[in-house]
Design a protein around this motif. Structure first.
Motif, mmCIF file in Angstrom:
data_model
loop_
_atom_site.group_PDB
_atom_site.id
_atom_site.type_symbol
_atom_site.label_atom_id
_atom_site.label_comp_id
_atom_site.label_asym_id
_atom_site.label_seq_id
_atom_site.Cartn_x
_atom_site.Cartn_y
_atom_site.Cartn_z
ATOM 1 N N THR A 143 44.346 -16.729 90.811
ATOM 2 C CA THR A 143 43.729 -15.843 89.834
ATOM 3 C C THR A 143 43.324 -14.542 90.504
ATOM 4 O OG1 THR A 143 42.910 -17.713 88.556
ATOM 5 C CG2 THR A 143 41.840 -15.588 88.178
ATOM 6 N N ILE A 144 43.602 -13.437 89.856
ATOM 7 C CA ILE A 144 43.222 -12.113 90.344
ATOM 8 C C ILE A 144 42.377 -11.458 89.267
ATOM 9 C CG2 ILE A 144 44.064 -9.851 91.110
ATOM 10 C CD1 ILE A 144 46.794 -11.542 91.642
ATOM 11 N N GLY A 145 41.188 -11.024 89.623
ATOM 12 C CA GLY A 145 40.278 -10.441 88.647
ATOM 13 C C GLY A 145 40.472 -8.945 88.472
ATOM 14 N N LEU A 146 39.920 -8.433 87.391
ATOM 15 C CA LEU A 146 39.867 -6.984 87.153
ATOM 16 C C LEU A 146 38.411 -6.545 87.163
ATOM 17 C CD1 LEU A 146 42.882 -7.166 86.249
ATOM 18 C CD2 LEU A 146 42.330 -5.436 84.534
ATOM 19 N N ILE A 147 38.157 -5.383 87.775
ATOM 20 C CA ILE A 147 36.816 -4.830 87.810
ATOM 21 C C ILE A 147 36.882 -3.382 87.337
ATOM 22 C CG2 ILE A 147 37.015 -4.411 90.320
ATOM 23 C CD1 ILE A 147 33.890 -5.013 90.368
ATOM 24 N N PRO A 148 37.083 -3.197 86.022
ATOM 25 C CA PRO A 148 37.247 -1.849 85.467
ATOM 26 C C PRO A 148 35.931 -1.084 85.431
ATOM 27 C CG PRO A 148 37.200 -3.456 83.709
ATOM 28 C CD PRO A 148 37.169 -4.234 84.990
ATOM 29 N N GLU A 149 36.037 0.231 85.628
ATOM 30 C CA GLU A 149 34.873 1.103 85.457
ATOM 31 C C GLU A 149 35.083 1.995 84.244
ATOM 32 O OE1 GLU A 149 32.383 4.796 87.480
ATOM 33 O OE2 GLU A 149 33.782 3.660 88.748
ATOM 34 N N LEU A 150 34.100 2.019 83.370
ATOM 35 C CA LEU A 150 34.104 2.925 82.224
ATOM 36 C C LEU A 150 33.555 4.262 82.695
ATOM 37 C CD1 LEU A 150 32.703 0.458 79.533
ATOM 38 C CD2 LEU A 150 35.100 1.005 80.038
ATOM 39 N N LYS A 151 34.405 5.275 82.734
ATOM 40 C CA LYS A 151 34.044 6.573 83.311
ATOM 41 C C LYS A 151 33.523 7.531 82.231
ATOM 42 C CE LYS A 151 34.918 7.549 87.009
ATOM 43 N NZ LYS A 151 34.370 7.369 88.376
ATOM 44 N N HIS A 152 32.402 8.157 82.513
ATOM 45 C CA HIS A 152 31.885 9.248 81.671
ATOM 46 C C HIS A 152 31.772 8.834 80.203
ATOM 47 C CE1 HIS A 152 32.608 11.540 85.275
ATOM 48 N NE2 HIS A 152 33.912 11.402 85.178
ATOM 49 N N VAL A 184 32.734 -5.535 84.441
ATOM 50 C CA VAL A 184 32.744 -4.187 83.870
ATOM 51 C C VAL A 184 31.671 -3.355 84.549
ATOM 52 C CG1 VAL A 184 32.664 -2.827 81.756
ATOM 53 C CG2 VAL A 184 33.421 -5.218 81.666
ATOM 54 N N GLN A 185 32.072 -2.207 85.112
ATOM 55 C CA GLN A 185 31.139 -1.347 85.845
ATOM 56 C C GLN A 185 30.852 -0.054 85.095
ATOM 57 O OE1 GLN A 185 32.706 -0.333 89.882
ATOM 58 N NE2 GLN A 185 34.634 -0.897 88.930
ATOM 59 N N SER A 186 29.685 0.507 85.363
ATOM 60 C CA SER A 186 29.381 1.853 84.885
ATOM 61 C C SER A 186 28.204 2.417 85.660
ATOM 62 C CB SER A 186 29.036 1.841 83.391
ATOM 63 O OG SER A 186 28.729 3.155 82.939
ATOM 64 N N PHE A 187 28.232 3.754 85.880
ATOM 65 C CA PHE A 187 27.060 4.448 86.412
ATOM 66 C C PHE A 187 26.048 4.705 85.304
ATOM 67 C CE2 PHE A 187 29.927 5.575 89.930
ATOM 68 C CZ PHE A 187 29.083 5.382 91.013
ATOM 69 N N GLU A 188 26.474 4.620 84.058
ATOM 70 C CA GLU A 188 25.563 4.770 82.936
ATOM 71 C C GLU A 188 24.920 3.428 82.620
ATOM 72 O OE1 GLU A 188 27.034 7.053 79.647
ATOM 73 O OE2 GLU A 188 27.916 8.583 80.946
ATOM 74 N N VAL A 189 23.876 3.465 81.802
ATOM 75 C CA VAL A 189 23.078 2.272 81.518
ATOM 76 C C VAL A 189 23.234 1.816 80.075
ATOM 77 C CG1 VAL A 189 20.722 1.338 81.458
ATOM 78 C CG2 VAL A 189 21.400 2.918 83.293
ATOM 79 N N ALA A 217 19.413 10.743 88.134
ATOM 80 C CA ALA A 217 19.355 9.804 87.020
ATOM 81 C C ALA A 217 20.743 9.621 86.427
ATOM 82 C CB ALA A 217 18.390 10.312 85.950
ATOM 83 N N ALA A 218 20.971 8.479 85.791
ATOM 84 C CA ALA A 218 22.224 8.243 85.086
ATOM 85 C C ALA A 218 22.390 9.303 84.003
ATOM 86 C CB ALA A 218 22.227 6.853 84.472
ATOM 87 N N PHE A 219 23.650 9.764 83.785
ATOM 88 C CA PHE A 219 23.832 10.894 82.880
ATOM 89 C C PHE A 219 23.452 10.558 81.451
ATOM 90 C CE2 PHE A 219 26.103 13.715 79.998
ATOM 91 C CZ PHE A 219 25.579 14.928 80.441
ATOM 92 N N ASP A 220 23.668 9.334 81.007
ATOM 93 C CA ASP A 220 23.264 9.008 79.637
ATOM 94 C C ASP A 220 21.754 9.107 79.491
ATOM 95 O OD1 ASP A 220 23.237 6.663 81.350
ATOM 96 O OD2 ASP A 220 22.775 5.490 79.572
ATOM 97 N N GLY A 221 21.016 8.773 80.551
ATOM 98 C CA GLY A 221 19.570 8.943 80.518
ATOM 99 C C GLY A 221 19.179 10.408 80.468
ATOM 100 N N VAL A 222 19.855 11.231 81.269
ATOM 101 C CA VAL A 222 19.601 12.667 81.257
ATOM 102 C C VAL A 222 19.840 13.230 79.857
ATOM 103 C CG1 VAL A 222 20.368 14.896 82.144
ATOM 104 C CG2 VAL A 222 20.168 12.943 83.698
ATOM 105 N N ALA A 223 20.960 12.835 79.246
ATOM 106 C CA ALA A 223 21.296 13.342 77.916
ATOM 107 C C ALA A 223 20.296 12.904 76.859
ATOM 108 C CB ALA A 223 22.700 12.876 77.529
ATOM 109 N N ALA A 224 19.678 11.735 77.077
ATOM 110 C CA ALA A 224 18.719 11.204 76.104
ATOM 111 C C ALA A 224 17.278 11.570 76.435
ATOM 112 C CB ALA A 224 18.869 9.686 76.034
ATOM 113 N N GLY A 225 17.083 12.348 77.504
ATOM 114 C CA GLY A 225 15.737 12.743 77.894
ATOM 115 C C GLY A 225 14.981 11.681 78.658
#
Length: 346
Positions: A143-152, A184-189, A217-225
């Motif tokens: 078995t080989i896994g996938l570790i995708p990152e959702l970018k921006h 599933v990875q992301s720098f956003e929260v 800070a994570a960009f989604d946090g910045v955008a949301a204040g």
């Protein structure tokens, strides 16, 4: 506490990106051949809403788009996650148009072996990556896994191309991805929090919170204040909150063990132990085999751009001693050597 793997998971950063142009089937094939447990497709969207594997939506440095006169007028400047970027962007191309481009080595002469493959590989979709990994898993009997990152994610949602629903649709439609390990990875929260209830019935899927510069800070946090920084997310309170929606935390290597004033590895920050105490698994990014990327105490005298396999393996082993559950590397063969050496020290 999430169940820890018996040995650290080897995650191929954009494939075997030290040896083949990143995010190509060539890079993924080499990574799998060299023993990767997971391959990483970073995901961005095309104009017609297809998820493709590119590290950024700016494809200037990773394709031959600049050599295509028919696309010259599409070079533009955009603000992505608060930063102005000039180049060519995936969201301005249909998938059919992107398929006319060929991948190139991003670091040029720093990686001559990879550069020798310039022009050989096309841009691939997430579905194509999943089918390729399924074929490799069937051929190799593992078995080989996938570790995708959702970018921006915030950026793409803002231009009418949200990534998450498209990703979940592909995840559910793929027989292989319905059973293979997926992280599933992301720098956003916010996107990871939104995904948590949507993957509740998928025991093979985990979520990884990537950690950027501790002062930012994570960009989604910045955008949301929301001014919460990555550093605040790594406090005991922050780690406990993270464990309610994420399975993994993954900071940069130098957040786990920083460099000292001489550029050598210094004292551990204790983050791995603290994250484990909060119930999180811990990964880190990214180990690279060239001298320029190594801590000073692991470099050779062969020059900045020289490959230094022994130094890379030794540096990885120092980090594995912290108790990592997984790590990203541009050279999975060296990562596999480090795991083996850590398990059977001389």
């Amino acid at each position: 506490m999430r169940k820890r793997p018996a040995k650290p998971l080897l995650m191929a950063h954009r494939g075997a990106s030290a040896l083949r142009p990143e995010h190509t089937l060539g890079a993924y094939a080499k990574a799998i051949a060299d023993g990767a447990d997971f391959i990483e497709p970073d995901l961005v969207a095309t104009k017609d809403g297809v998820l493709v594997a590119r590290h950024e939506n700016d494809i200037s440095g990773t394709t031959d788009v600049a050599a295509h006169p028919e696309f010259a007028a599409r070079r533009t400047t955009k603000t992505v996650d608060g930063a102005p970027i000039t180049g060519w962007f995936t969201e301005d191309f249909t998938l059919a148009e992107l398929k006319t481009l060929r991948a190139r080595e991003r670091l040029g002469g720093v990686r001559p072996e990879s550069q020798s493959y310039d022009g050989m590989f096309q841009i691939v979709t997430l579905e194509e990556v999943a089918d390729f990994v399924a074929a490799e898993a069937a051929a190799r009997g593992r078995t080989i896994g996938l570790i995708p990152e959702l970018k921006h994610s915030t950026y793409f949602a803002g231009i009418g191309l949200p990534l998450e629903a498209r990703f979940l649709g592909i995840l559910k439609a793929s027989a292989y991805l319905r059973r293979a390990p997926v992280i599933v990875q992301s720098f956003e929260v916010a996107n990871l929090k939104a995904l948590r209830p949507q993957i509740a019935g998928m025991p093979n899927v985990q979520l990884m919170q990537l950690i950027g510069d501790p002062k930012e800070a994570a960009f989604d946090g910045v955008a949301a204040g929301n001014p919460q920084t990555y550093g605040q997310m790594m406090t005991p309170t922050g780690l406990a909150a993270m464990a309610r929606y994420a399975d993994w935390i993954a900071p940069a290597t130098r957040v786990v063990i920083p460099l000292d004033a001489e550029g050598k590895l210094g004292r551990s920050t204790g983050l791995v132990a603290a994250a484990h105490k909060a119930g999180l698994l811990v990964g880190t990014w990214t180990f690279r085999p060239e001298n320029r990327f190594l801590a000073a105490d692991y470099r050779s005298a062969a020059g900045e751009d020289a490959r230094n396999p022994a130094g890379s393996v030794a540096e990885i082993r120092r980090y594995l001693a912290e108790g990592l559950d997984g790590f990203f590397t541009d050279d999975p063969a060296l990562g596999r050597q480090a795991i083996a050496a850590a398990a059977h020290p001389s």
